[in-house]
Design a protein around this motif. Structure first.
Motif, mmCIF file in Angstrom:
data_model
loop_
_atom_site.group_PDB
_atom_site.id
_atom_site.type_symbol
_atom_site.label_atom_id
_atom_site.label_comp_id
_atom_site.label_asym_id
_atom_site.label_seq_id
_atom_site.Cartn_x
_atom_site.Cartn_y
_atom_site.Cartn_z
ATOM 1 N N ASP A 197 -21.766 7.954 1.071
ATOM 2 C CA ASP A 197 -21.473 8.841 1.956
ATOM 3 C C ASP A 197 -20.886 7.931 3.323
ATOM 4 O O ASP A 197 -20.737 6.884 3.028
ATOM 5 C CB ASP A 197 -22.552 9.676 2.785
ATOM 6 C CG ASP A 197 -23.599 8.952 3.215
ATOM 7 O OD1 ASP A 197 -23.720 7.564 3.170
ATOM 8 O OD2 ASP A 197 -25.090 9.522 3.104
ATOM 9 N N ARG A 198 -21.000 8.531 4.587
ATOM 10 C CA ARG A 198 -20.400 7.802 5.730
ATOM 11 C C ARG A 198 -20.988 6.534 5.936
ATOM 12 O O ARG A 198 -20.561 5.515 6.376
ATOM 13 C CB ARG A 198 -20.679 8.712 6.821
ATOM 14 C CG ARG A 198 -20.032 8.045 8.128
ATOM 15 C CD ARG A 198 -20.408 8.992 9.327
ATOM 16 N NE ARG A 198 -19.980 7.988 10.684
ATOM 17 C CZ ARG A 198 -20.307 8.672 11.956
ATOM 18 N NH1 ARG A 198 -20.980 9.640 12.215
ATOM 19 N NH2 ARG A 198 -19.953 7.532 12.719
ATOM 20 N N ASP A 256 -16.405 5.921 -3.105
ATOM 21 C CA ASP A 256 -17.024 5.366 -4.447
ATOM 22 C C ASP A 256 -16.018 4.363 -5.037
ATOM 23 O O ASP A 256 -15.505 4.795 -5.983
ATOM 24 C CB ASP A 256 -17.351 6.558 -5.208
ATOM 25 C CG ASP A 256 -18.431 6.369 -6.317
ATOM 26 O OD1 ASP A 256 -18.663 4.830 -6.556
ATOM 27 O OD2 ASP A 256 -19.124 7.200 -6.955
ATOM 28 N N GLY A 257 -16.407 3.286 -4.453
ATOM 29 C CA GLY A 257 -15.541 1.918 -4.965
ATOM 30 C C GLY A 257 -15.432 1.869 -6.400
ATOM 31 O O GLY A 257 -14.616 1.482 -7.132
ATOM 32 N N PHE A 297 -17.244 12.634 -7.337
ATOM 33 C CA PHE A 297 -17.033 11.341 -6.528
ATOM 34 C C PHE A 297 -16.906 11.856 -5.109
ATOM 35 O O PHE A 297 -16.500 12.878 -4.889
ATOM 36 C CB PHE A 297 -15.897 10.514 -7.162
ATOM 37 C CG PHE A 297 -14.719 10.764 -6.414
ATOM 38 C CD1 PHE A 297 -14.178 9.716 -5.674
ATOM 39 C CD2 PHE A 297 -13.867 11.953 -6.799
ATOM 40 C CE1 PHE A 297 -12.939 9.778 -4.991
ATOM 41 C CE2 PHE A 297 -12.452 12.144 -6.024
ATOM 42 C CZ PHE A 297 -12.088 11.195 -5.097
ATOM 43 N N MET A 298 -17.084 10.573 -4.376
ATOM 44 C CA MET A 298 -16.885 10.801 -2.836
ATOM 45 C C MET A 298 -15.860 9.766 -2.592
ATOM 46 O O MET A 298 -16.120 8.563 -2.740
ATOM 47 C CB MET A 298 -18.021 10.621 -2.011
ATOM 48 C CG MET A 298 -17.893 11.109 -0.652
ATOM 49 S SD MET A 298 -16.849 10.152 0.547
ATOM 50 C CE MET A 298 -17.850 8.705 0.463
ATOM 51 N N ALA A 312 -3.647 12.422 5.015
ATOM 52 C CA ALA A 312 -5.044 11.897 4.484
ATOM 53 C C ALA A 312 -5.549 13.118 3.371
ATOM 54 O O ALA A 312 -5.049 14.285 3.504
ATOM 55 C CB ALA A 312 -5.968 11.602 5.428
ATOM 56 N N ALA A 313 -6.078 12.801 2.386
ATOM 57 C CA ALA A 313 -6.891 13.637 1.489
ATOM 58 C C ALA A 313 -8.036 13.253 1.247
ATOM 59 O O ALA A 313 -8.510 11.940 1.325
ATOM 60 C CB ALA A 313 -6.279 13.830 0.326
ATOM 61 N N CYS A 314 -9.274 13.901 0.867
ATOM 62 C CA CYS A 314 -10.589 13.445 0.471
ATOM 63 C C CYS A 314 -11.218 14.592 -0.457
ATOM 64 O O CYS A 314 -10.984 15.746 -0.630
ATOM 65 C CB CYS A 314 -11.319 13.387 1.877
ATOM 66 S SG CYS A 314 -11.394 15.039 2.865
#
Length: 340
Positions: A197-198, A256-257, A297-298, A312-314
């Motif tokens: 998360d953040r 989430d790398g 996924f985040m 941007a997109a998320c």
């Protein structure tokens, strides 16, 4: 209003970009205002995109943004903080990257030195530290009382989570690592849910375009909390954490790398813009590609076209903040995009 328009005309004349009033420009993931402001100061003074990215990300490294960038954050299973960083030059398509960097605080600058003082693109681990020391970087501990206490709390609890091992024994829900209470040797744990998360998102990502139209992109991170030692996520991987191409623009990703690096979302966003997609649509395509395979996924992607348009997109959180600064504004501005 007349004063603002007059200022823009002067800026257009100064930067020879009258057809692109948003140039120069910088865009940064998350709500990292101080880093964006520093990058803009470099650009506004006529500095290069690479200088802006390096100096902007360095601010976050020094200020330990959200505990996910710089020293004293995200200790691994052994309690050590290591750093990853990337910088990419869209003019030359050259890259400098560093992974699992130990005992050197300014990871983005080490990456810049790899780009400019070696024929390599990527150095890792202790030998990356050796390179940094030879280039004059001071060697110092990346552990702070805060990161040490964070690790101690995790290490001493009965249920050490999050944990990134899977399909191994003993079960981490029964043992607390890195050494188990009943077994000798290295503790191996099973899969568990890891909250990204953040405050466990891995990255500051930044894309900048300077007065000459040159594009630079970069990242810096201390990785995921309590990761397996040696882990490298998406941040320092070209095309995953960030990508830049003067002919198109640039992009950067965060989240989430371990999942995101498999899809090279920054590269995909740039390629979508090359095909004619808007920055927003390009970022949406990159995020959707990941979500198709990993719906939980985040992550997020910011994209910046060579003419100064951005988007941007998320996915996986309610909304995603990012920061922009260009010629049309007096200070860095946080914007938000709703996530899928």
């Amino acid at each position: 209003m007349k004063k603002l328009l007059f200022g823009l005309l002067i800026a257009c004349f100064q930067y020879v970009k009258c057809d692109d009033p948003n140039i120069p420009i910088v865009i940064t993931t998350w709500n990292f205002l101080n880093s964006t402001t520093k990058a803009w100061e470099v650009l506004n003074a006529g500095g290069s995109a690479l200088d802006a990215v390096e100096q902007g990300a360095s601010v976050c490294e020094e200020q330990q943004c959200d505990g996910t960038v710089g020293y004293g954050g995200s200790p691994d299973e052994n309690g050590e903080t290591t750093l990853d960083a990337l910088i990419m030059d869209g003019k030359t398509m050259n890259v400098g990257a560093v992974g699992a960097l130990r005992q050197v605080k300014n990871a983005i600058s080490v990456a810049r030195h790899i780009l400019e003082h070696s024929y390599h693109s990527f150095l890792v681990g202790e030998l990356a530290t050796q390179f940094a020391e030879e280039m004059g970087f001071p060697i110092e501990s990346l552990t702070t009382p805060k990161s040490k206490n964070l690790w101690k709390k995790w290490h001493n609890e009965d249920n050490c989570q999050p944990n990134f091992w899977m399909k191994v024994t003993p079960d981490p829900k029964k043992y607390c690592g890195p050494y188990s209470k009943s077994e000798k040797g290295y503790h191996q744990a099973s899969t568990s849910d890891v909250k990204v998360d953040r405050y466990n998102h891995d990255t500051i990502g930044m894309v900048a375009i300077d007065k000459n139209g040159d594009v630079g992109a970069g990242t810096s991170t201390n990785g995921a909390k309590f990761k397996i030692p040696g882990r490298i996520g998406d941040s320092p991987i070209p095309g995953a954490g960030a990508y830049a191409d003067n002919a198109v623009g640039g992009a950067s990703a965060t989240g989430d790398g371990d999942v995101m690096l498999r899809f090279l979302p920054s590269f995909l966003a740039v390629e979508e813009m090359r095909r004619g997609a808007s920055p927003t649509a390009a970022a949406e395509t990159a995020v959707a590609r990941i979500a198709e395979h990993y719906p939980d996924f985040m992550g997020a992607v910011v994209a910046l076209a060579k003419d100064g348009r951005y988007g941007a997109a998320c996915h996986g959180i309610h909304q995603f903040p990012f920061v922009v600064h260009d010629l049309t504004q007096d200070k860095s501005r946080t914007e938000h995009v709703l996530c899928s």
